[in-house]
Motif scaffolding. Structure first.
Motif, PDB file in Angstrom:
ATOM      1  N   LEU A   1       0.848  -1.186   0.000  1.00 35.82           N
ATOM      2  CA  LEU A   1       0.000   0.000   0.000  1.00 35.82           C
ATOM      3  C   LEU A   1       0.883   1.235   0.000  1.00 35.82           C
ATOM      4  CD1 LEU A   1      -2.739  -1.076   2.567  1.00 35.82           C
ATOM      5  CD2 LEU A   1      -2.726  -1.364   0.079  1.00 35.82           C
ATOM      6  N   VAL A   2       0.832   1.976  -1.096  1.00 36.71           N
ATOM      7  CA  VAL A   2       1.638   3.180  -1.282  1.00 36.71           C
ATOM      8  C   VAL A   2       0.770   4.389  -0.974  1.00 36.71           C
ATOM      9  CG1 VAL A   2       2.974   4.536  -2.942  1.00 36.71           C
ATOM     10  CG2 VAL A   2       2.992   2.025  -3.068  1.00 36.71           C
ATOM     11  N   PRO A   3       1.227   5.313  -0.122  1.00 36.54           N
ATOM     12  CA  PRO A   3       0.421   6.494   0.178  1.00 36.54           C
ATOM     13  C   PRO A   3       0.054   7.261  -1.093  1.00 36.54           C
ATOM     14  CG  PRO A   3       2.277   6.344   1.682  1.00 36.54           C
ATOM     15  CD  PRO A   3       2.496   5.305   0.626  1.00 36.54           C
ATOM     16  N   LEU A   4      -1.229   7.635  -1.173  1.00 37.85           N
ATOM     17  CA  LEU A   4      -1.726   8.361  -2.345  1.00 37.85           C
ATOM     18  C   LEU A   4      -2.771   9.348  -1.865  1.00 37.85           C
ATOM     19  CD1 LEU A   4      -1.357   8.289  -5.488  1.00 37.85           C
ATOM     20  CD2 LEU A   4      -3.426   6.906  -5.565  1.00 37.85           C
ATOM     21  N   GLY A   5      -2.345  10.584  -1.613  1.00 44.06           N
ATOM     22  CA  GLY A   5      -3.270  11.580  -1.083  1.00 44.06           C
ATOM     23  C   GLY A   5      -3.765  11.169   0.280  1.00 44.06           C
ATOM     24  N   ASP A   6      -5.098  11.128   0.441  1.00 44.31           N
ATOM     25  CA  ASP A   6      -5.671  10.749   1.729  1.00 44.31           C
ATOM     26  C   ASP A   6      -6.010   9.264   1.792  1.00 44.31           C
ATOM     27  OD1 ASP A   6      -7.701  10.823  -0.135  1.00 44.31           O
ATOM     28  OD2 ASP A   6      -9.098  11.954   1.111  1.00 44.31           O
ATOM     29  N   GLY A   7      -5.447   8.474   0.876  1.00 44.09           N
ATOM     30  CA  GLY A   7      -5.662   7.036   0.886  1.00 44.09           C
ATOM     31  C   GLY A   7      -4.427   6.311   0.398  1.00 44.09           C
TER      32      GLY A   7
END
Length: 267
Positions: free
Chosen positions: A77-83
């Motif tokens: 799971l790679v951080p992407l904005g608020d998700g």
């Protein structure tokens, strides 16, 4: 009617009253049909004997099945904005795992390196409102469960966000993809390779194969093309396809050394 999942590669197939006659991914020369023949499980059967687990892997949350199933890869799971963006996929999406991902902000997108890791991409997308699933169009023929969320991107790169860029590398598959995360490794950059460039057991190098289980190497031209795809990008860390198979620092130099070592070995 149940969904069917290939026991050997983990690919999902559409609802049907009976299992598929065969798995095209496993019949391809890069993979293999299990020694006991082609076996398919329903989603319920798979969930009965396996669970999705999660834990930290060098600063990223990873998910995989326990006990190990099919190829045994883990998603990241790679951080992407608020998700998060899910990189690669696993063959099962369980309520507990979905709930845990929601606690991390949920999925905003999914991107997958190559067909061996397509897994339960449709289930994971549906669990988060039909988020887009980025697969390179050159591998379109290997999709075993078509789904409206799939984005068949084309060309040499696909920008997902300011920090996340998909790179078509080729080699293992025509559309084989790696992910460059410029914000990774505390801002020094990270490359998520799946097994397009597989981190070796000493975690000092990567290597390259057309088929891993059948020991078919790539030629020098294909490896040089992979090297050219990543060369413009800064990265100090590489995340491979399995737990702990990462190069924690000095990864760009290690990648370049690996290319030279590999080409010298096959010359």
């Amino acid at each position: 009617m149940p969904l069917w999942i290939c026991e050997t590669c983990g690919a999902q197939f559409p609802d049907s009253g009976h299992p598929p006659a065969s798995c095209p991914i496993c019949e391809d020369e890069r993979q293999y049909v299990g020694w006991n023949g082609q076996i398919f499980l329903t989603r319920a059967m798979l969930a009965e004997g396996h669970r999705v687990v999660w834990r930290d892997d060098l600063g990223l949350t990873g998910l995989s099945l326990e006990p190990s199933f099919a190829i045994g890869q883990r998603a990241l799971l790679v951080p992407l904005g608020d998700g998060c963006l899910m990189w690669d996929c696993v063959p099962l999406a369980t309520p507990k795992a979905i709930a845990h991902v929601r606690l991390l902000g949920g999925l905003k997108a999914i991107a997958i390196s190559h067909p061996h890791y397509y897994g339960a991409l449709a289930d994971w997308s549906d669990a988060f409102g039909g988020v887009p699933v980025y697969l390179h169009a050159d591998d379109r023929q290997w999709v075993t469960r078509p789904h409206a969320s799939i984005v068949h991107w084309t060309g040499e790169s696909q920008r997902i966000s300011d920090e996340v860029l998909l790179l078509r590398a080729g080699g293992h598959f025509a559309g084989a993809t790696m992910l460059h995360w410029s914000g990774g490794a505390e801002g020094t950059g990270a490359l998520l390779t799946g097994d397009i460039a597989q981190v070796t057991m000493d975690r000092r190098f990567v290597s390259f194969m057309y088929s891993y289980p059948n020991y078919m190497p790539l030629n020098a031209a294909a490896v040089r093309r992979i090297a050219a795809a990543v060369e413009p990008h800064a990265f100090d860390r590489i995340y491979g396809a399995w737990w702990g198979r990462n190069i924690a620092g000095g990864a760009k130099a290690a990648f370049a050394a690996s290319v030279e070592r590999y080409i010298a070995a096959i010359a």
